[in-house]
Enzyme design. Structure first.
Site, PDB file in Angstrom:
ATOM      1  N   ALA A 195       0.844  -1.207   0.000  1.00 50.31           N
ATOM      2  CA  ALA A 195       0.000   0.000   0.000  1.00 50.31           C
ATOM      3  C   ALA A 195       0.876   1.253   0.000  1.00 50.31           C
ATOM      4  O   ALA A 195       0.611   2.218  -0.723  1.00 50.31           O
ATOM      5  CB  ALA A 195      -0.930  -0.006   1.210  1.00 50.31           C
TER       6      ALA A 195
ATOM      7  N   THR B 199       3.439  -7.348   3.775  1.00 53.22           N
ATOM      8  CA  THR B 199       3.378  -7.752   2.361  1.00 53.22           C
ATOM      9  C   THR B 199       4.450  -8.780   2.040  1.00 53.22           C
ATOM     10  O   THR B 199       4.213  -9.770   1.340  1.00 53.22           O
ATOM     11  CB  THR B 199       3.578  -6.518   1.446  1.00 53.22           C
ATOM     12  OG1 THR B 199       2.572  -5.566   1.746  1.00 53.22           O
ATOM     13  CG2 THR B 199       3.544  -6.898  -0.021  1.00 53.22           C
TER      14      THR B 199
ATOM     15  N   ALA C 108       3.413 -12.255   2.519  1.00 55.77           N
ATOM     16  CA  ALA C 108       2.149 -12.749   1.960  1.00 55.77           C
ATOM     17  C   ALA C 108       2.441 -13.910   1.021  1.00 55.77           C
ATOM     18  O   ALA C 108       3.238 -13.785   0.096  1.00 55.77           O
ATOM     19  CB  ALA C 108       1.417 -11.628   1.226  1.00 55.77           C
TER      20      ALA C 108
ATOM     21  N   GLY D 134      -0.284 -16.235  -0.217  1.00 58.35           N
ATOM     22  CA  GLY D 134      -1.395 -16.600  -1.093  1.00 58.35           C
ATOM     23  C   GLY D 134      -1.372 -15.883  -2.413  1.00 58.35           C
ATOM     24  O   GLY D 134      -1.121 -16.479  -3.465  1.00 58.35           O
TER      25      GLY D 134
ATOM     26  N   GLU E 136      -8.882 -20.262  -2.650  1.00 54.27           N
ATOM     27  CA  GLU E 136      -8.810 -20.151  -1.187  1.00 54.27           C
ATOM     28  C   GLU E 136     -10.214 -20.121  -0.612  1.00 54.27           C
ATOM     29  O   GLU E 136     -11.194 -20.005  -1.359  1.00 54.27           O
ATOM     30  CB  GLU E 136      -7.998 -18.904  -0.793  1.00 54.27           C
ATOM     31  CG  GLU E 136      -6.533 -19.036  -1.208  1.00 54.27           C
ATOM     32  CD  GLU E 136      -5.674 -17.852  -0.809  1.00 54.27           C
ATOM     33  OE1 GLU E 136      -5.779 -17.412   0.337  1.00 54.27           O
ATOM     34  OE2 GLU E 136      -4.903 -17.367  -1.653  1.00 54.27           O
TER      35      GLU E 136
ATOM     36  N   ASP F 197       0.912   0.325  14.605  1.00 56.25           N
ATOM     37  CA  ASP F 197       1.330   1.722  14.828  1.00 56.25           C
ATOM     38  C   ASP F 197       0.349   2.734  14.222  1.00 56.25           C
ATOM     39  O   ASP F 197       0.014   3.738  14.844  1.00 56.25           O
ATOM     40  CB  ASP F 197       2.728   1.960  14.231  1.00 56.25           C
ATOM     41  CG  ASP F 197       3.758   0.981  14.765  1.00 56.25           C
ATOM     42  OD1 ASP F 197       3.600   0.522  15.910  1.00 56.25           O
ATOM     43  OD2 ASP F 197       4.717   0.663  14.033  1.00 56.25           O
TER      44      ASP F 197
ATOM     45  N   HIS G 184      -5.817 -16.683  11.327  1.00 53.74           N
ATOM     46  CA  HIS G 184      -5.573 -17.617  10.224  1.00 53.74           C
ATOM     47  C   HIS G 184      -5.553 -19.023  10.812  1.00 53.74           C
ATOM     48  O   HIS G 184      -4.870 -19.269  11.811  1.00 53.74           O
ATOM     49  CB  HIS G 184      -4.242 -17.290   9.540  1.00 53.74           C
ATOM     50  CG  HIS G 184      -4.098 -17.936   8.194  1.00 53.74           C
ATOM     51  ND1 HIS G 184      -3.988 -19.291   8.046  1.00 53.74           N
ATOM     52  CD2 HIS G 184      -4.061 -17.412   6.956  1.00 53.74           C
ATOM     53  CE1 HIS G 184      -3.885 -19.575   6.742  1.00 53.74           C
ATOM     54  NE2 HIS G 184      -3.932 -18.449   6.067  1.00 53.74           N
TER      55      HIS G 184
ATOM     56  N   ARG H  68     -12.613 -18.146   6.579  1.00 54.35           N
ATOM     57  CA  ARG H  68     -11.632 -18.306   7.649  1.00 54.35           C
ATOM     58  C   ARG H  68     -12.178 -18.254   9.061  1.00 54.35           C
ATOM     59  O   ARG H  68     -11.675 -18.930   9.951  1.00 54.35           O
ATOM     60  CB  ARG H  68     -10.609 -17.190   7.518  1.00 54.35           C
ATOM     61  CG  ARG H  68      -9.314 -17.709   7.045  1.00 54.35           C
ATOM     62  CD  ARG H  68      -8.349 -16.615   6.851  1.00 54.35           C
ATOM     63  NE  ARG H  68      -7.712 -16.871   5.579  1.00 54.35           N
ATOM     64  CZ  ARG H  68      -6.864 -16.057   5.014  1.00 54.35           C
ATOM     65  NH1 ARG H  68      -6.558 -14.923   5.593  1.00 54.35           N
ATOM     66  NH2 ARG H  68      -6.317 -16.372   3.872  1.00 54.35           N
TER      67      ARG H  68
ATOM     68  N   HIS I 287      -3.908 -12.810  12.429  1.00 53.07           N
ATOM     69  CA  HIS I 287      -3.395 -12.670  11.066  1.00 53.07           C
ATOM     70  C   HIS I 287      -3.681 -11.303  10.451  1.00 53.07           C
ATOM     71  O   HIS I 287      -2.817 -10.728   9.787  1.00 53.07           O
ATOM     72  CB  HIS I 287      -4.048 -13.770  10.221  1.00 53.07           C
ATOM     73  CG  HIS I 287      -3.585 -13.838   8.804  1.00 53.07           C
ATOM     74  ND1 HIS I 287      -2.269 -14.072   8.456  1.00 53.07           N
ATOM     75  CD2 HIS I 287      -4.261 -13.714   7.631  1.00 53.07           C
ATOM     76  CE1 HIS I 287      -2.163 -14.101   7.130  1.00 53.07           C
ATOM     77  NE2 HIS I 287      -3.341 -13.864   6.609  1.00 53.07           N
TER      78      HIS I 287
ATOM     79  N   GLU J 239      -4.104  -2.304   5.128  1.00 51.95           N
ATOM     80  CA  GLU J 239      -4.671  -2.952   6.321  1.00 51.95           C
ATOM     81  C   GLU J 239      -4.994  -1.957   7.438  1.00 51.95           C
ATOM     82  O   GLU J 239      -5.892  -2.187   8.248  1.00 51.95           O
ATOM     83  CB  GLU J 239      -3.699  -4.034   6.833  1.00 51.95           C
ATOM     84  CG  GLU J 239      -4.290  -4.872   7.958  1.00 51.95           C
ATOM     85  CD  GLU J 239      -3.399  -6.028   8.388  1.00 51.95           C
ATOM     86  OE1 GLU J 239      -2.410  -6.324   7.676  1.00 51.95           O
ATOM     87  OE2 GLU J 239      -3.688  -6.632   9.437  1.00 51.95           O
TER      88      GLU J 239
ATOM     89  N   ARG K 222     -12.622 -10.989   6.344  1.00 50.75           N
ATOM     90  CA  ARG K 222     -12.025 -10.747   5.019  1.00 50.75           C
ATOM     91  C   ARG K 222     -11.978 -12.025   4.186  1.00 50.75           C
ATOM     92  O   ARG K 222     -11.553 -13.082   4.661  1.00 50.75           O
ATOM     93  CB  ARG K 222     -10.599 -10.222   5.206  1.00 50.75           C
ATOM     94  CG  ARG K 222      -9.848 -10.007   3.914  1.00 50.75           C
ATOM     95  CD  ARG K 222      -8.487  -9.453   4.214  1.00 50.75           C
ATOM     96  NE  ARG K 222      -7.692 -10.396   4.962  1.00 50.75           N
ATOM     97  CZ  ARG K 222      -6.783 -11.212   4.438  1.00 50.75           C
ATOM     98  NH1 ARG K 222      -6.551 -11.199   3.145  1.00 50.75           N
ATOM     99  NH2 ARG K 222      -6.106 -12.039   5.193  1.00 50.75           N
TER     100      ARG K 222
ATOM    101  N   SER L 260      -6.781  -8.672   0.407  1.00 45.51           N
ATOM    102  CA  SER L 260      -6.102  -7.526   1.035  1.00 45.51           C
ATOM    103  C   SER L 260      -5.091  -6.867   0.102  1.00 45.51           C
ATOM    104  O   SER L 260      -5.024  -5.634   0.028  1.00 45.51           O
ATOM    105  CB  SER L 260      -5.414  -7.946   2.326  1.00 45.51           C
ATOM    106  OG  SER L 260      -4.745  -9.151   2.140  1.00 45.51           O
ATOM    107  N   LEU L 261      -4.307  -7.650  -0.635  1.00 48.07           N
ATOM    108  CA  LEU L 261      -3.367  -7.006  -1.569  1.00 48.07           C
ATOM    109  C   LEU L 261      -4.156  -6.296  -2.666  1.00 48.07           C
ATOM    110  O   LEU L 261      -3.763  -5.239  -3.158  1.00 48.07           O
ATOM    111  CB  LEU L 261      -2.396  -8.032  -2.167  1.00 48.07           C
ATOM    112  CG  LEU L 261      -1.464  -8.767  -1.196  1.00 48.07           C
ATOM    113  CD1 LEU L 261      -0.423  -9.589  -1.959  1.00 48.07           C
ATOM    114  CD2 LEU L 261      -0.750  -7.848  -0.239  1.00 48.07           C
TER     115      LEU L 261
END
Ligand code: SIN
Length: 551
Positions: A28, A55, A58, A60, A129, A231, A252, A298, A359, A383, A394, A399-400
């Site tokens: 991102a 990232t 990641a 998947g 998935e 953060d 996860h 999930r 996760h 995220e 999700r 997410s990506l």
């Protein structure tokens, strides 16, 4: 106020100037920087080494409709189905429809997704998935994130409009409200700790973008790397921004269970290729909870694993993909195969011991799909943001996709609109007051462990009101201790991270106490059913800066 510390006003300090400050160097942040560089000078601040981001780990891939027989409507339907009635349908449509163009853009930047071995060019090897009705996950073997990071970082360092600063940990935002300047409140930059020199610097920017990812480290067991300490959410909360749906923590189902395997994920794509979750007697158990079995969304699978372990007393469950050949597994999952082998597990012969672990944050800073937040001059993407795409759970590998679509939309909006100048604004020097060097590292270490254990034991996959209340009492004590510590000692990255995980822990617990129903990732025994009233379903915490958010 946005900044709270052992203050006094001193002479000017080291101040860096840029048009756009991007906080975070995952997908991102890097894609935001690449797009924003068309409109001005970009500074990317990252608290560790440049590639160290969620990232990077990641496995998947990126869910996107590229295959014949699949459709945008079906991806939208699957996303909304997984989201348990809490998705913002407009956000889902924007992100899913924006995907194909962004995939082409990633390819133009040099990313090569795994092709279908014996197919013509542009026919991808698509993964499957949980919760997806089609194969639609573009991947690069099982190191998608690592490759994406590598290619984007290469692009960043060759761009004269982008500079990247490592070991640069953002402490807090600087706002005109906090500076007591007239006019509507807006962000004008941030204070950051240069952890190599120990110096606090100011970064002045006409627009700041929080792209700092999630915070799995709030929990004792997580698939996330050490940097994931929430953060961005903590920083935004202290600046008074609304924080949404923080109780929706995605666990996860399959992290490797081995004493030396810290945070290692066994991708859901393994189940997509036929892997089945079994108990220590070798029996498949997920069908008892959902007809889709190991490939149910999930939230359902993680709860099924948790229940199986609690009932049997076993420390883990197993992922069995011994129905596939070693050749296939080595080729499709080279990283997972090697890693397991390193721990003495040959996944072609042995079921892999796995446990659920924290996760992904489905909640975060309330933001639009164009990154807009409640604070002018500040955007949030990836995220760290809650756009409504994920709802209460999700869909895997969305997410990506969200990160690439929203960073593009955010940059287009910021580039077209935000022309304000902040170069005249003087940011006061960071003062250390009576602060001294800490000789109490043991306290930071102890409190760090205490927050994470408290969150795991009391705010995990299955919750109760009593345990949440107990957790809140504990976290408030830790918050007070933290505040004392923060004011009395020179800040260090460890102190800042502890301050942030305490803040995020509090947000999660308070949000969980607000949601008096079970929905998606939030399962609470006192309210086992879903509230049918959809309008009652958002949890938003907004504390005045300097109020409850202050620590
Ligand atoms: C995985 O590979 O299982 C993780 C993918 C995701 O979290 O979307």
């Amino acid at each position: 106020m946005a900044v709270e510390c052992a203050w006094f006003w001193t002479t000017p300090m080291k101040t860096l100037d840029c048009d756009f400050l991007v906080m975070g160097s995952g997908i991102a942040g890097l894609m935001s920087a690449i797009h924003l560089s068309k409109y001005g000078k970009v500074l990317v601040a990252t608290k560790k080494e440049r590639a160290e981001s969620n990232t990077n780990y990641a496995q998947g891939g990126i869910a996107c409709v590229v295959a014949e027989g699949d459709s945008l409507n079906e991806h939208i339907k699957d996303t909304i189905g997984a989201g348990a009635g809490l998705c913002n349908e407009e956000s889902v449509r924007i992100v899913v429809e924006g995907g194909p163009d962004r995939i082409s853009e990633l390819e133009e930047l040099g990313i090569i997704f795994s092709p279908h071995s014996d197919a013509p060019a542009k026919d991808y090897d698509l993964g499957k998935e949980g919760g997806h009705s089609h194969r639609r996950v573009l991947h690069i073997g099982d190191i998608t994130g690592r490759e994406v990071e590598r290619v984007l970082l290469e692009r960043i360092v060759s761009d004269p409009n982008i500079s990247l600063r490592e070991q640069c940990m953002i402490i807090d935002l600087v706002t005109t409200g906090w500076l007591n300047l007239p006019g509507p409140n807006r962000s004008v930059g941030a204070y950051a700790l240069d952890s190599a020199s120990g110096e606090v610097i100011a970064i002045r920017a006409r627009h700041s973008i929080l792209a700092s990812g999630g915070g799995g480290k709030v929990y004792l067991y997580t698939s996330n790397p050490d940097i994931a300490t929430g953060d961005g959410v903590a920083i935004a909360w202290r600046a008074g921004l609304p924080i949404k749906n923080m109780e929706l923590i995605q666990f996860h189902p399959t992290c490797l269970y081995h004493p030396e395997a810290k945070s290692f994920l066994i991708s859901e794509a393994v189940r997509g290729e036929g892997g089945v979750l079994v108990n220590d007697a070798g029996e498949s158990f997920t069908e008892k909870h959902d007809p889709r079995g190991s490939l149910a969304p999930r939230d359902i699978v993680a709860r099924a694993c948790d229940r199986e372990m609690k009932v049997s007393g076993a420390p883990c469950v197993y992922l069995d993909i011994t129905n596939k050949s070693a050749d296939f597994l080595r080729k499709r999952f080279p990283n997972i195969y090697e890693k397991c082998l390193g721990f003495g597990i040959d996944m072609a012969k042995d079921p892999i011991p796995v446990v659920p672990a924290a996760h992904y944050f489905c909640g975060g800073i309330e933001a639009g799909t164009d990154g807009a937040t409640a604070l002018p001059g500040l955007s949030a993407v990836g995220e760290v943001a809650c756009t409504g795409l994920h709802g209460a759970n999700r869909l895997a590998s969305n997410s990506l996709l969200e990160a690439v679509v929203c960073s593009y939309l955010a940059a287009e909006r910021i580039g077209a609109s935000d022309r304000i100048s902040v170069s005249e604004i003087e940011i006061p020097a960071w003062g250390t007051g009576e602060a001294r060097i800490s000789d109490e590292g043991v306290v930071v270490e102890h409190n760090w462990n205490e927050v994470r254990s408290c969150m795991w034991d009391y705010v995990g996959i299955v919750r109760t009101t009593r345990r949440l209340e107990r957790a809140l009492r504990r976290i408030k004590i830790l918050k007070n201790e933290m505040r004392e510590y923060y004011v009395n000692y020179y800040i260090t990255p460890d102190i800042l991270e502890l301050r942030n995980i305490v803040a995020v822990g509090e947000l999660i617990i308070r949000s969980a106490l607000m949601r008096k129903e079970s929905r998606g990732l939030h399962y609470i025994l006192d309210y086992p059913d879903r509230n049918p009233d959809k309008t009652a379903a958002e949890t938003i915490i907004r504390d005045e800066p300097g109020g409850d958010s202050e620590q």
